[in-house]
Design a protein around this motif. Structure first.
Motif, PDB file in Angstrom:
ATOM      1  N   MET A   1      27.450  87.529  38.009  1.00 58.47           N
ATOM      2  CA  MET A   1      26.823  88.099  39.186  1.00 58.47           C
ATOM      3  C   MET A   1      25.539  87.303  39.504  1.00 58.47           C
ATOM      4  N   SER A   2      25.413  86.936  40.756  1.00 58.07           N
ATOM      5  CA  SER A   2      24.248  86.166  41.191  1.00 58.07           C
ATOM      6  C   SER A   2      23.123  87.116  41.599  1.00 58.07           C
ATOM      7  N   ASN A   3      21.920  86.840  41.153  1.00 57.47           N
ATOM      8  CA  ASN A   3      20.753  87.659  41.489  1.00 57.47           C
ATOM      9  C   ASN A   3      19.790  86.916  42.402  1.00 57.47           C
ATOM     10  N   PHE A   4      20.293  85.970  43.202  1.00 59.44           N
ATOM     11  CA  PHE A   4      19.408  85.175  44.041  1.00 59.44           C
ATOM     12  C   PHE A   4      18.578  86.041  44.985  1.00 59.44           C
ATOM     13  N   LEU A   5      19.110  87.212  45.380  1.00 59.74           N
ATOM     14  CA  LEU A   5      18.362  88.074  46.297  1.00 59.74           C
ATOM     15  C   LEU A   5      17.049  88.551  45.668  1.00 59.74           C
ATOM     16  N   LEU A   6      17.053  88.714  44.357  1.00 59.60           N
ATOM     17  CA  LEU A   6      15.833  89.153  43.679  1.00 59.60           C
ATOM     18  C   LEU A   6      14.773  88.057  43.632  1.00 59.60           C
ATOM     19  N   ASN A   7      15.168  86.834  43.899  1.00 58.80           N
ATOM     20  CA  ASN A   7      14.233  85.709  43.901  1.00 58.80           C
ATOM     21  C   ASN A   7      13.644  85.433  45.287  1.00 58.80           C
ATOM     22  N   ILE A   8      14.091  86.170  46.295  1.00 58.22           N
ATOM     23  CA  ILE A   8      13.608  85.963  47.660  1.00 58.22           C
ATOM     24  C   ILE A   8      12.322  86.760  47.866  1.00 58.22           C
ATOM     25  N   ASP A   9      11.306  86.083  48.376  1.00 58.44           N
ATOM     26  CA  ASP A   9      10.027  86.718  48.677  1.00 58.44           C
ATOM     27  C   ASP A   9      10.218  87.637  49.891  1.00 58.44           C
ATOM     28  N   PRO A  10       9.952  88.945  49.745  1.00 58.17           N
ATOM     29  CA  PRO A  10      10.124  89.865  50.883  1.00 58.17           C
ATOM     30  C   PRO A  10       9.310  89.474  52.112  1.00 58.17           C
ATOM     31  N   LYS A  11       8.255  88.682  51.950  1.00 55.33           N
ATOM     32  CA  LYS A  11       7.452  88.240  53.098  1.00 55.33           C
ATOM     33  C   LYS A  11       8.236  87.301  54.008  1.00 55.33           C
ATOM     34  N   LYS A  12       9.355  86.746  53.510  1.00 52.37           N
ATOM     35  CA  LYS A  12      10.180  85.866  54.335  1.00 52.37           C
ATOM     36  C   LYS A  12      10.826  86.623  55.490  1.00 52.37           C
ATOM     37  N   PHE A  13      10.766  87.944  55.440  1.00 45.56           N
ATOM     38  CA  PHE A  13      11.404  88.747  56.475  1.00 45.56           C
ATOM     39  C   PHE A  13      10.475  89.037  57.646  1.00 45.56           C
ATOM     40  N   GLU A  14       9.250  88.581  57.554  1.00 44.44           N
ATOM     41  CA  GLU A  14       8.353  88.684  58.695  1.00 44.44           C
ATOM     42  C   GLU A  14       8.855  87.723  59.770  1.00 44.44           C
ATOM     43  N   LEU A  15       8.892  88.207  60.984  1.00 46.15           N
ATOM     44  CA  LEU A  15       9.412  87.377  62.068  1.00 46.15           C
ATOM     45  C   LEU A  15       8.444  86.234  62.369  1.00 46.15           C
TER      46      LEU A  15
END
Length: 124
Positions: A1-15
């Protein structure tokens, strides 16, 4: 199972945002544009769709511009009065030549994730 989503900085979702200058309007004619999220794009699509299910492209583009130009606020009644127009849609038409309007709309689309380089195909 890949956990790449846990490595994404939530600030990347700012437009993302970007400033563009419309040279024809003067040196200080800088507009700040911001990308739109899925719910807002869907709202705009619904607003610009008639009862027969046909999308009014001009209305869709104008509302996209009005929603994404965060500075100056093109819905400001003072601007409508100053330019002698009745609605923010009229102001968009008055301010921008067709090519400028298309450029602004295209930039908003890019900021909203529709850019050609936004996604890369993985080759196995």
């Amino acid at each position: 199972m890949s956990n790449f989503l846990l490595n994404i900085d939530p600030k990347k979702f700012e437009l993302p945002s970007k400033q563009v200058k419309i040279k024809r309007l003067g040196e200080d004619a800088v507009f700040t544009l911001k990308g739109l999220d899925n719910p807002r794009i869907e709202e705009i699509r619904e607003m610009a769709t008639n009862k027969d299910g046909e999308l009014n492209i001009a209305e869709f583009q104008a509302e996209t511009i009005l929603s994404a130009v965060i500075e100056p606020n093109l819905r400001n009644g003072e601007y409508l009065k100053h330019f002698g127009v009745a609605t923010p849609y009229d102001l968009v038409d008055k301010l921008f030549l067709p090519g400028e309007r298309q450029y602004i709309y295209g930039t908003i689309q890019d900021l909203s994730g529709f850019a050609d380089d936004a996604i890369e195909e993985v080759k196995n």
